[in-house]
Design an enzyme around this catalytic site. Structure first.
Site, PDB file in Angstrom:
ATOM      1  N   GLU A  92      14.067 -29.059  -0.957  1.00 49.98           N
ATOM      2  CA  GLU A  92      12.714 -28.718  -0.536  1.00 49.98           C
ATOM      3  C   GLU A  92      12.250 -27.522  -1.350  1.00 49.98           C
ATOM      4  O   GLU A  92      13.043 -26.652  -1.713  1.00 49.98           O
ATOM      5  CB  GLU A  92      12.665 -28.330   0.937  1.00 49.98           C
ATOM      6  CG  GLU A  92      12.859 -29.456   1.908  1.00 49.98           C
ATOM      7  CD  GLU A  92      12.694 -28.961   3.333  1.00 49.98           C
ATOM      8  OE1 GLU A  92      11.659 -29.282   3.938  1.00 49.98           O
ATOM      9  OE2 GLU A  92      13.586 -28.245   3.819  1.00 49.98           O
TER      10      GLU A  92
ATOM     11  N   GLU B  36      19.230 -34.338  10.240  1.00 46.97           N
ATOM     12  CA  GLU B  36      18.384 -34.303   9.043  1.00 46.97           C
ATOM     13  C   GLU B  36      19.127 -33.553   7.947  1.00 46.97           C
ATOM     14  O   GLU B  36      19.678 -32.472   8.197  1.00 46.97           O
ATOM     15  CB  GLU B  36      17.060 -33.609   9.350  1.00 46.97           C
ATOM     16  CG  GLU B  36      16.167 -33.397   8.122  1.00 46.97           C
ATOM     17  CD  GLU B  36      14.844 -32.711   8.489  1.00 46.97           C
ATOM     18  OE1 GLU B  36      14.386 -32.883   9.636  1.00 46.97           O
ATOM     19  OE2 GLU B  36      14.294 -32.003   7.630  1.00 46.97           O
TER      20      GLU B  36
END
Length: 313
Positions: A187, A182
């Site tokens: 974020e 990932e």
């Protein structure tokens, strides 16, 4: 970071007039053409090092993009994006149900708009939740090994709001998370409006053990105030993270915990979403205003430019 996303197999302000919308579309087209022409003209120049700058368009060749042009309120391009659906918590105790409704994801003024809405909704999975949002992804439609992946985004804000621009290995259905790898390009947790995180995860360094760094705006500025460009340059044995063209971290296999493997040498697909609540951001409270919107001006993917002979031009 605390608990992370577990995948279960699962520019500029709002343009208030037609003139501004058309101007934005034209400006995007001109900008893309300029990059491509610069790459053709200058692509034969040798790169000085493997740490190519985001400011060097000759280093990269555009191979895929979505500029999100389309009628006001229209759905996303189904040839490029699909949806994750449901209200199962997504491994993080999230509170939203993801839908494919235009109310939660649509095109508007040359941008993708993802809306997180406070409402009681029961999805096809028969799970009722008090918030809805959207998670769009290019799985089974586009994936790539290595390259520069970037998006220009204006993120939402508020306690319990969790916007993200990220990638997962397209072998997830066979090797599962975190073995697929990932890469979190961006974020943010809404209670930290001036901070975003770039992180990657794999077996032995996932969840709270993910490897990354934070980037903080100065002078009290917030990422929700304006659009910013978030990018990674991903090549064999190196991932570089950028914000607005500024390189803020470089990671290699040397950064991995002892005995773990680098799992970033195969195709990955792209995801954009806004989660509500969860173990890392915490849940919304009385200060959180809804709806919250993430606006994505564009997503662009590049590969290394091939060397072009000037004689062939």
């Amino acid at each position: 970071m605390a608990i992370k996303k577990i995948y279960q197999t699962n520019v500029t302000s709002i343009h208030g007039s037609f003139y501004r919308k058309e101007l934005l579309t034209a400006r995007k087209g001109i900008g893309t053409l300029t990059v491509l022409l610069f790459a053709i003209i200058c692509g034969s120049a040798p790169l000085k090092s493997s740490t190519a700058s985001a400011g060097n368009p000759a280093a990269w060749r555009l191979v895929w993009s979505d500029e999100f042009s389309g009628p006001y309120g229209s759905a996303v391009d189904s040839t490029k994006w699909s949806f994750d659906l449901g209200g199962k918590g997504w491994g993080n105790n999230e509170l939203e149900t993801y839908t494919s409704r235009p109310a939660n994801a649509h095109r508007q003024d040359g941008s993708l708009v993802i809306n997180a809405i406070k409402e009681t909704f029961t999805g096809a999975d028969k799970i009722s939740r008090n918030y809805t949002s959207a998670r769009v992804l290019t799985k089974h439609k586009f994936s790539q090994t290595y390259g520069r992946v970037e998006a220009r985004i204006k993120i939402p804000f508020g306690q319990g709001i969790w916007p993200a621009f990220w990638m997962l290995g397209d072998n997830i259905d066979t090797v599962h998370w975190p073995n697929c790898g990932e890469i979190d390009i961006m974020e943010n947790i809404g209670r930290e409006p001036s901070v975003v995180h770039g992180t990657f995860h794999g077996p032995g360094y996932s969840g709270g053990k993910g490897i990354g760094a934070a980037y903080t705006l100065t002078s009290g500025r917030k990422f929700s105030d304006d659009f910013h460009t978030f990018a990674v340059e991903w090549e064999p044995n190196v991932i570089r993270f950028y914000i607005d063209g500024n390189l803020y971290q470089t990671r290699t296999p040397a950064d991995l915990p002892a005995g773990t493997a680098w799992v970033f040498d195969h195709p990955f697909f792209i995801i954009l979403n806004v989660a509500v609540g969860g173990g890392w951001p915490g849940n919304p409270d009385a200060t959180t205003v809804f709806p919250q919107q993430m606006r994505v001006d564009y997503v662009r993917v590049y590969s290394r430019s091939p060397k072009i002979s000037r004689r062939s031009l």
